[in-house]
Design a protein around this motif. Sequence first.
Motif, mmCIF file in Angstrom:
data_model
loop_
_atom_site.group_PDB
_atom_site.id
_atom_site.type_symbol
_atom_site.label_atom_id
_atom_site.label_comp_id
_atom_site.label_asym_id
_atom_site.label_seq_id
_atom_site.Cartn_x
_atom_site.Cartn_y
_atom_site.Cartn_z
ATOM 1 N N UNK A 121 4.231 -8.996 -2.536
ATOM 2 C CA UNK A 121 4.244 -7.702 -3.225
ATOM 3 C C UNK A 121 5.496 -6.935 -2.843
ATOM 4 N N UNK A 122 5.761 -5.887 -3.597
ATOM 5 C CA UNK A 122 6.769 -4.910 -3.198
ATOM 6 C C UNK A 122 6.054 -3.858 -2.353
ATOM 7 N N UNK A 123 6.409 -3.801 -1.088
ATOM 8 C CA UNK A 123 5.746 -2.893 -0.160
ATOM 9 C C UNK A 123 6.381 -1.509 -0.224
ATOM 10 N N UNK A 124 5.545 -0.503 -0.387
ATOM 11 C CA UNK A 124 6.007 0.887 -0.355
ATOM 12 C C UNK A 124 5.281 1.586 0.793
ATOM 13 N N UNK A 125 5.957 1.712 1.910
ATOM 14 C CA UNK A 125 5.418 2.372 3.094
ATOM 15 C C UNK A 125 5.535 3.874 2.894
ATOM 16 N N UNK A 126 4.414 4.582 2.978
ATOM 17 C CA UNK A 126 4.426 6.007 2.674
ATOM 18 C C UNK A 126 4.049 6.837 3.897
ATOM 19 N N UNK A 127 4.227 8.139 3.770
ATOM 20 C CA UNK A 127 3.727 9.115 4.737
ATOM 21 C C UNK A 127 2.554 9.823 4.082
ATOM 22 N N UNK A 128 1.418 9.836 4.731
ATOM 23 C CA UNK A 128 0.212 10.366 4.105
ATOM 24 C C UNK A 128 0.322 11.861 3.792
ATOM 25 N N UNK A 129 1.153 12.571 4.533
ATOM 26 C CA UNK A 129 1.330 13.998 4.265
ATOM 27 C C UNK A 129 2.219 14.252 3.060
ATOM 28 N N UNK A 130 2.938 13.225 2.622
ATOM 29 C CA UNK A 130 3.841 13.365 1.480
ATOM 30 C C UNK A 130 3.625 12.174 0.551
ATOM 31 N N UNK A 131 2.496 12.160 -0.120
ATOM 32 C CA UNK A 131 2.138 11.025 -0.963
ATOM 33 C C UNK A 131 2.981 11.018 -2.231
ATOM 34 N N UNK A 132 3.548 9.879 -2.575
ATOM 35 C CA UNK A 132 4.389 9.804 -3.768
ATOM 36 C C UNK A 132 3.596 10.097 -5.048
ATOM 37 N N UNK A 133 4.223 10.773 -5.974
ATOM 38 C CA UNK A 133 3.566 11.099 -7.230
ATOM 39 C C UNK A 133 3.158 9.843 -7.984
ATOM 40 N N UNK A 134 3.999 8.801 -7.893
ATOM 41 C CA UNK A 134 3.681 7.555 -8.601
ATOM 42 C C UNK A 134 2.389 6.945 -8.079
ATOM 43 N N UNK A 135 2.140 7.045 -6.782
ATOM 44 C CA UNK A 135 0.897 6.524 -6.213
ATOM 45 C C UNK A 135 -0.291 7.352 -6.668
ATOM 46 N N UNK A 136 -0.139 8.676 -6.679
ATOM 47 C CA UNK A 136 -1.231 9.556 -7.074
ATOM 48 C C UNK A 136 -1.570 9.407 -8.549
ATOM 49 N N UNK A 137 -0.571 9.110 -9.359
ATOM 50 C CA UNK A 137 -0.850 8.868 -10.772
ATOM 51 C C UNK A 137 -1.660 7.583 -10.944
ATOM 52 N N UNK A 138 -1.363 6.586 -10.128
ATOM 53 C CA UNK A 138 -2.087 5.317 -10.203
ATOM 54 C C UNK A 138 -3.489 5.445 -9.627
ATOM 55 N N UNK A 139 -3.604 6.197 -8.540
ATOM 56 C CA UNK A 139 -4.895 6.337 -7.853
ATOM 57 C C UNK A 139 -5.038 7.773 -7.369
ATOM 58 N N UNK A 140 -5.633 8.646 -8.164
ATOM 59 C CA UNK A 140 -5.707 10.070 -7.819
ATOM 60 C C UNK A 140 -6.438 10.378 -6.522
ATOM 61 N N UNK A 141 -7.250 9.451 -6.011
ATOM 62 C CA UNK A 141 -7.957 9.757 -4.762
ATOM 63 C C UNK A 141 -7.014 9.838 -3.579
ATOM 64 N N UNK A 142 -5.813 9.278 -3.701
ATOM 65 C CA UNK A 142 -4.755 9.505 -2.712
ATOM 66 C C UNK A 142 -4.909 8.808 -1.385
ATOM 67 N N UNK A 143 -5.643 7.696 -1.349
ATOM 68 C CA UNK A 143 -5.776 6.942 -0.109
ATOM 69 C C UNK A 143 -5.081 5.594 -0.242
ATOM 70 N N UNK A 144 -4.693 5.043 0.899
ATOM 71 C CA UNK A 144 -4.098 3.711 0.905
ATOM 72 C C UNK A 144 -5.129 2.710 1.428
ATOM 73 N N UNK A 145 -4.968 1.443 1.044
ATOM 74 C CA UNK A 145 -3.898 0.878 0.219
ATOM 75 C C UNK A 145 -4.179 1.032 -1.272
ATOM 76 N N UNK A 146 -3.089 0.988 -2.036
ATOM 77 C CA UNK A 146 -3.177 0.956 -3.495
ATOM 78 C C UNK A 146 -2.303 -0.187 -3.973
#
Length: 214
Positions: free
Chosen positions: A27-52
């Motif tokens: 996969x293409x790994x996107x390591x995030x900071x939970x305090x600054x969740x990327x908008x692209x991740x939130x659009x895919x999964x609005x619950x805002x938890x990892x992994x997605x």
Amino acid sequence: MTILYSFRRCPYAMRARLSLVLSNKSVQLREIILKHKPEAMLQASPKGTVPVLIEKDGHVIDESLDIMKWALEGSQLLSSATSSMHLLIKENDDAFKGWLDKYKYADRYPEHSEIYYREQGEIFLEKLEQQLINSNRLFSDEFSFADLAILPFIRQFAFVDIHWFNQSKYQRVRDWLTNFIDSELFLSIMKKYPTWLESNQEVSFPENNTNITN
């Protein structure tokens, strides 16, 4: 390529990455900071938890066990997962995880003491201790689907108070966890990657698809 949003220390994300290392998928790994969740991740999964996980066709998988099953589809590791394994994982994810959170963040739950919450979590540790009597891992001497799903949470529980854990009566659980933490498999998923921002270059994970069995 399939995308995985992850956070290095999250046990749910760890179990997903463990399965990917043991699969023939990358996969293409996107390591995030939970305090600054990327908008692209939130659009895919609005619950805002990892992994997605977002597949090439846009299909989203945002439950860690489902990502494990996706990664291990067709493998012996998944096909050999028994009902007993799934029941143990459910107990980990439900009752034990609840006590783990209260133990780790006891100041947020002043109804009881940290020791009280730890003692409630110890009920599951004792069950694992008995499960490990006849083998080095939960169901045999090899990693099973259950080991991969549960070990990241035991690691988190241990490190709330590692001095207590190292002196605890759960010798088999301690050895099981130590073996895991020292393994090539665990080290392979804990490499530090730069935090992903939408302008960043993608990182391939696993970096190579060499299967690791122990």
